[in-house]
Design a protein around this motif. Structure first.
Motif, PDB file in Angstrom:
ATOM      1  N   THR A  41       0.856  -1.185   0.000  1.00  0.00           N
ATOM      2  CA  THR A  41       0.000   0.000   0.000  1.00  0.00           C
ATOM      3  C   THR A  41       0.893   1.237   0.000  1.00  0.00           C
ATOM      4  O   THR A  41       1.478   1.572   1.034  1.00  0.00           O
ATOM      5  CB  THR A  41      -0.919   0.009   1.235  1.00  0.00           C
ATOM      6  OG1 THR A  41      -0.124  -0.093   2.427  1.00  0.00           O
ATOM      7  CG2 THR A  41      -1.915  -1.141   1.193  1.00  0.00           C
ATOM      8  N   SER A  42       1.014   1.897  -1.140  1.00  0.00           N
ATOM      9  CA  SER A  42       1.914   3.034  -1.270  1.00  0.00           C
ATOM     10  C   SER A  42       1.095   4.320  -1.386  1.00  0.00           C
ATOM     11  O   SER A  42       0.345   4.498  -2.351  1.00  0.00           O
ATOM     12  CB  SER A  42       2.817   2.849  -2.486  1.00  0.00           C
ATOM     13  OG  SER A  42       3.558   1.637  -2.356  1.00  0.00           O
ATOM     14  N   VAL A  43       1.251   5.205  -0.394  1.00  0.00           N
ATOM     15  CA  VAL A  43       0.414   6.390  -0.254  1.00  0.00           C
ATOM     16  C   VAL A  43       1.203   7.661  -0.594  1.00  0.00           C
ATOM     17  O   VAL A  43       2.310   7.858  -0.085  1.00  0.00           O
ATOM     18  CB  VAL A  43      -0.149   6.497   1.181  1.00  0.00           C
ATOM     19  CG1 VAL A  43      -1.071   7.696   1.313  1.00  0.00           C
ATOM     20  CG2 VAL A  43      -0.879   5.213   1.571  1.00  0.00           C
ATOM     21  N   ASN A  44       0.629   8.490  -1.468  1.00  0.00           N
ATOM     22  CA  ASN A  44       1.158   9.823  -1.788  1.00  0.00           C
ATOM     23  C   ASN A  44       2.591   9.787  -2.322  1.00  0.00           C
ATOM     24  O   ASN A  44       2.796   9.430  -3.474  1.00  0.00           O
ATOM     25  CB  ASN A  44       1.021  10.747  -0.583  1.00  0.00           C
ATOM     26  CG  ASN A  44      -0.436  11.033  -0.234  1.00  0.00           C
ATOM     27  OD1 ASN A  44      -1.313  10.978  -1.092  1.00  0.00           O
ATOM     28  ND2 ASN A  44      -0.708  11.324   1.030  1.00  0.00           N
ATOM     29  N   HIS A  45       3.590  10.123  -1.500  1.00  0.00           N
ATOM     30  CA  HIS A  45       4.972  10.190  -1.995  1.00  0.00           C
ATOM     31  C   HIS A  45       5.677   8.841  -1.906  1.00  0.00           C
ATOM     32  O   HIS A  45       6.855   8.741  -2.255  1.00  0.00           O
ATOM     33  CB  HIS A  45       5.764  11.259  -1.234  1.00  0.00           C
ATOM     34  CG  HIS A  45       6.091  10.880   0.181  1.00  0.00           C
ATOM     35  ND1 HIS A  45       5.130  10.711   1.143  1.00  0.00           N
ATOM     36  CD2 HIS A  45       7.281  10.620   0.793  1.00  0.00           C
ATOM     37  CE1 HIS A  45       5.703  10.379   2.287  1.00  0.00           C
ATOM     38  NE2 HIS A  45       7.001  10.314   2.102  1.00  0.00           N
ATOM     39  N   GLN A  46       4.955   7.803  -1.426  1.00  0.00           N
ATOM     40  CA  GLN A  46       5.539   6.467  -1.436  1.00  0.00           C
ATOM     41  C   GLN A  46       5.466   5.919  -2.861  1.00  0.00           C
ATOM     42  O   GLN A  46       4.399   5.899  -3.469  1.00  0.00           O
ATOM     43  CB  GLN A  46       4.797   5.559  -0.455  1.00  0.00           C
ATOM     44  CG  GLN A  46       4.951   5.996   1.004  1.00  0.00           C
ATOM     45  CD  GLN A  46       4.172   5.126   1.969  1.00  0.00           C
ATOM     46  OE1 GLN A  46       3.291   4.359   1.578  1.00  0.00           O
ATOM     47  NE2 GLN A  46       4.486   5.241   3.251  1.00  0.00           N
ATOM     48  N   VAL A  47       6.600   5.485  -3.366  1.00  0.00           N
ATOM     49  CA  VAL A  47       6.707   5.051  -4.761  1.00  0.00           C
ATOM     50  C   VAL A  47       6.217   3.616  -4.937  1.00  0.00           C
ATOM     51  O   VAL A  47       5.446   3.301  -5.837  1.00  0.00           O
ATOM     52  CB  VAL A  47       8.171   5.182  -5.242  1.00  0.00           C
ATOM     53  CG1 VAL A  47       8.337   4.645  -6.668  1.00  0.00           C
ATOM     54  CG2 VAL A  47       8.633   6.630  -5.149  1.00  0.00           C
ATOM     55  N   CYS A  48       6.697   2.719  -4.077  1.00  0.00           N
ATOM     56  CA  CYS A  48       6.324   1.309  -4.175  1.00  0.00           C
ATOM     57  C   CYS A  48       6.685   0.602  -2.877  1.00  0.00           C
ATOM     58  O   CYS A  48       7.418   1.139  -2.039  1.00  0.00           O
ATOM     59  CB  CYS A  48       7.006   0.626  -5.360  1.00  0.00           C
ATOM     60  SG  CYS A  48       8.818   0.642  -5.293  1.00  0.00           S
ATOM     61  N   HIS A  49       6.161  -0.608  -2.717  1.00  0.00           N
ATOM     62  CA  HIS A  49       6.482  -1.503  -1.598  1.00  0.00           C
ATOM     63  C   HIS A  49       6.111  -0.925  -0.236  1.00  0.00           C
ATOM     64  O   HIS A  49       6.695  -1.298   0.789  1.00  0.00           O
ATOM     65  CB  HIS A  49       7.969  -1.898  -1.605  1.00  0.00           C
ATOM     66  CG  HIS A  49       8.419  -2.507  -2.886  1.00  0.00           C
ATOM     67  ND1 HIS A  49       9.749  -2.565  -3.273  1.00  0.00           N
ATOM     68  CD2 HIS A  49       7.715  -3.071  -3.912  1.00  0.00           C
ATOM     69  CE1 HIS A  49       9.839  -3.147  -4.452  1.00  0.00           C
ATOM     70  NE2 HIS A  49       8.620  -3.458  -4.869  1.00  0.00           N
ATOM     71  N   GLY A  50       5.124  -0.015  -0.205  1.00  0.00           N
ATOM     72  CA  GLY A  50       4.656   0.520   1.064  1.00  0.00           C
ATOM     73  C   GLY A  50       4.088  -0.587   1.935  1.00  0.00           C
ATOM     74  O   GLY A  50       3.249  -1.378   1.486  1.00  0.00           O
ATOM     75  N   VAL A  51       4.538  -0.677   3.173  1.00  0.00           N
ATOM     76  CA  VAL A  51       4.108  -1.732   4.085  1.00  0.00           C
ATOM     77  C   VAL A  51       2.852  -1.276   4.838  1.00  0.00           C
ATOM     78  O   VAL A  51       2.867  -0.245   5.504  1.00  0.00           O
ATOM     79  CB  VAL A  51       5.221  -2.074   5.101  1.00  0.00           C
ATOM     80  CG1 VAL A  51       4.756  -3.177   6.043  1.00  0.00           C
ATOM     81  CG2 VAL A  51       6.499  -2.492   4.381  1.00  0.00           C
ATOM     82  N   PRO A  52       1.749  -2.018   4.730  1.00  0.00           N
ATOM     83  CA  PRO A  52       0.534  -1.644   5.460  1.00  0.00           C
ATOM     84  C   PRO A  52       0.801  -1.528   6.965  1.00  0.00           C
ATOM     85  O   PRO A  52       1.585  -2.293   7.534  1.00  0.00           O
ATOM     86  CB  PRO A  52      -0.431  -2.793   5.163  1.00  0.00           C
ATOM     87  CG  PRO A  52       0.039  -3.341   3.853  1.00  0.00           C
ATOM     88  CD  PRO A  52       1.529  -3.214   3.888  1.00  0.00           C
ATOM     89  N   GLY A  53       0.109  -0.565   7.579  1.00  0.00           N
ATOM     90  CA  GLY A  53       0.295  -0.342   9.008  1.00  0.00           C
ATOM     91  C   GLY A  53      -0.868   0.438   9.578  1.00  0.00           C
ATOM     92  O   GLY A  53      -1.988   0.373   9.071  1.00  0.00           O
ATOM     93  N   ASP A  54      -0.589   1.230  10.609  1.00  0.00           N
ATOM     94  CA  ASP A  54      -1.656   1.965  11.282  1.00  0.00           C
ATOM     95  C   ASP A  54      -1.907   3.349  10.691  1.00  0.00           C
ATOM     96  O   ASP A  54      -2.642   4.151  11.263  1.00  0.00           O
ATOM     97  CB  ASP A  54      -1.364   2.076  12.779  1.00  0.00           C
ATOM     98  CG  ASP A  54      -0.035   2.778  13.070  1.00  0.00           C
ATOM     99  OD1 ASP A  54       0.614   3.266  12.115  1.00  0.00           O
ATOM    100  OD2 ASP A  54       0.350   2.832  14.261  1.00  0.00           O
ATOM    101  N   LYS A  55      -1.300   3.640   9.551  1.00  0.00           N
ATOM    102  CA  LYS A  55      -1.510   4.931   8.887  1.00  0.00           C
ATOM    103  C   LYS A  55      -2.959   5.034   8.417  1.00  0.00           C
ATOM    104  O   LYS A  55      -3.438   4.171   7.673  1.00  0.00           O
ATOM    105  CB  LYS A  55      -0.567   5.086   7.690  1.00  0.00           C
ATOM    106  CG  LYS A  55      -0.762   6.386   6.918  1.00  0.00           C
ATOM    107  CD  LYS A  55       0.208   6.482   5.751  1.00  0.00           C
ATOM    108  CE  LYS A  55       0.002   7.754   4.955  1.00  0.00           C
ATOM    109  NZ  LYS A  55       0.202   8.973   5.756  1.00  0.00           N
ATOM    110  N   ARG A  56      -3.637   6.074   8.820  1.00  0.00           N
ATOM    111  CA  ARG A  56      -5.033   6.290   8.423  1.00  0.00           C
ATOM    112  C   ARG A  56      -5.093   7.133   7.152  1.00  0.00           C
ATOM    113  O   ARG A  56      -4.442   8.168   7.044  1.00  0.00           O
ATOM    114  CB  ARG A  56      -5.819   6.971   9.543  1.00  0.00           C
ATOM    115  CG  ARG A  56      -5.997   6.065  10.737  1.00  0.00           C
ATOM    116  CD  ARG A  56      -7.104   6.506  11.665  1.00  0.00           C
ATOM    117  NE  ARG A  56      -7.310   5.493  12.711  1.00  0.00           N
ATOM    118  CZ  ARG A  56      -8.076   4.426  12.557  1.00  0.00           C
ATOM    119  NH1 ARG A  56      -8.735   4.223  11.430  1.00  0.00           N
ATOM    120  NH2 ARG A  56      -8.192   3.550  13.543  1.00  0.00           N
TER     121      ARG A  56
END
Length: 231
Positions: A41-56
């Motif tokens: 799950t890559s959000v906004n300025h995350q390019v790739c490989h975003g690790v899911p977590g507690d980010k709302r």
């Protein structure tokens, strides 16, 4: 909702409904610790490989969901961008141009074409619109294994690279930044972000080279049709 909740929804659907295995879970290529979740799950300025977590997620966010499953021993890899609430004009445009980049690359796939034809089409469209192409990550061959040869660069020169042959399967997954192409890795060892904190977008399909052109292997319910600029 949180990105962790999205991961849990996807995991349960893949395992309980589709009867398949989430390929990212515990995936550990050389030099990496095992990936801890079932999707990226890559959000906004995350390019790739975003690790899911507690980010709302919040109104205006853009998010890429990258899904890879193993079904009957075969891998399928795809990703889509989603807009949360009312995204800005700039964010919507980046997502749209990146979608066009992917499809312009796909449209170059045919037996006898070169891998460089794909990269050239993507790079030209991205840069024409004032964006940059991430160089460190690329598409890849896929089949019994998650990542196989060849590497499918999202930049390059037409007429270069290996010849495409019927039966080849690979992903086309351009990562396009609103700012500069430079990236960095976060401390979790997986998440990649833009160095200048600019937005980044990505779309991905798994493609089969056929005798007459290509087949998109990861079409499903809800898949957007190809854009009008692709014949």
């Amino acid at each position: 909702m949180t990105t962790d909740e999205l991961d849990r929804l996807c995991h349960d659907y893949m395992v309980q409904v589709q009867g398949c295995i989430p390929a990212p879970l515990d995936y550990a290529p050389a030099g990496y610790k095992p990936y801890p979740k079932s999707i990226c799950t890559s959000v906004n300025h995350q390019v790739c490989h975003g690790v899911p977590g507690d980010k709302r997620l919040k109104n205006g966010d853009i998010i890429n969901l990258d899904i890879t499953v193993i079904k009957d021993g075969w891998h399928g890899d795809t990703s889509r961008m989603f807009l949360v609430g009312e995204a800005s004009i700039q964010a919507r445009r980046l997502c749209e141009v990146t979608f066009e980049c992917m499809w312009l690359g796909i449209a170059r796939v045919r037996a006898g074409a070169h891998l460089g034809d794909i990269g050239e089409a993507i790079q030209r469209h991205a840069e024409k619109n004032g964006y940059s192409v991430v160089r460190e990550f690329c598409g890849h061959g896929i089949g019994r294994r998650f990542h196989e040869e060849p590497q499918v660069l999202h930049y390059g020169k037409a007429g270069t690279g290996i010849l495409l042959e019927p039966g080849m399967t690979f992903t086309i997954e351009p990562m396009i930044n609103a700012g500069k192409a430079a990236i960095r890795e976060l401390a979790d060892g997986w998440t990649i972000v833009t160095k200048d904190h600019s937005l980044s977008a990505q779309w991905e399909h798994t493609i089969l080279v056929t005798e007459t052109g290509y087949e998109v292997m990861t079409l499903s319910a809800g898949t957007r049709p190809k854009p009008a600029l692709v014949a």
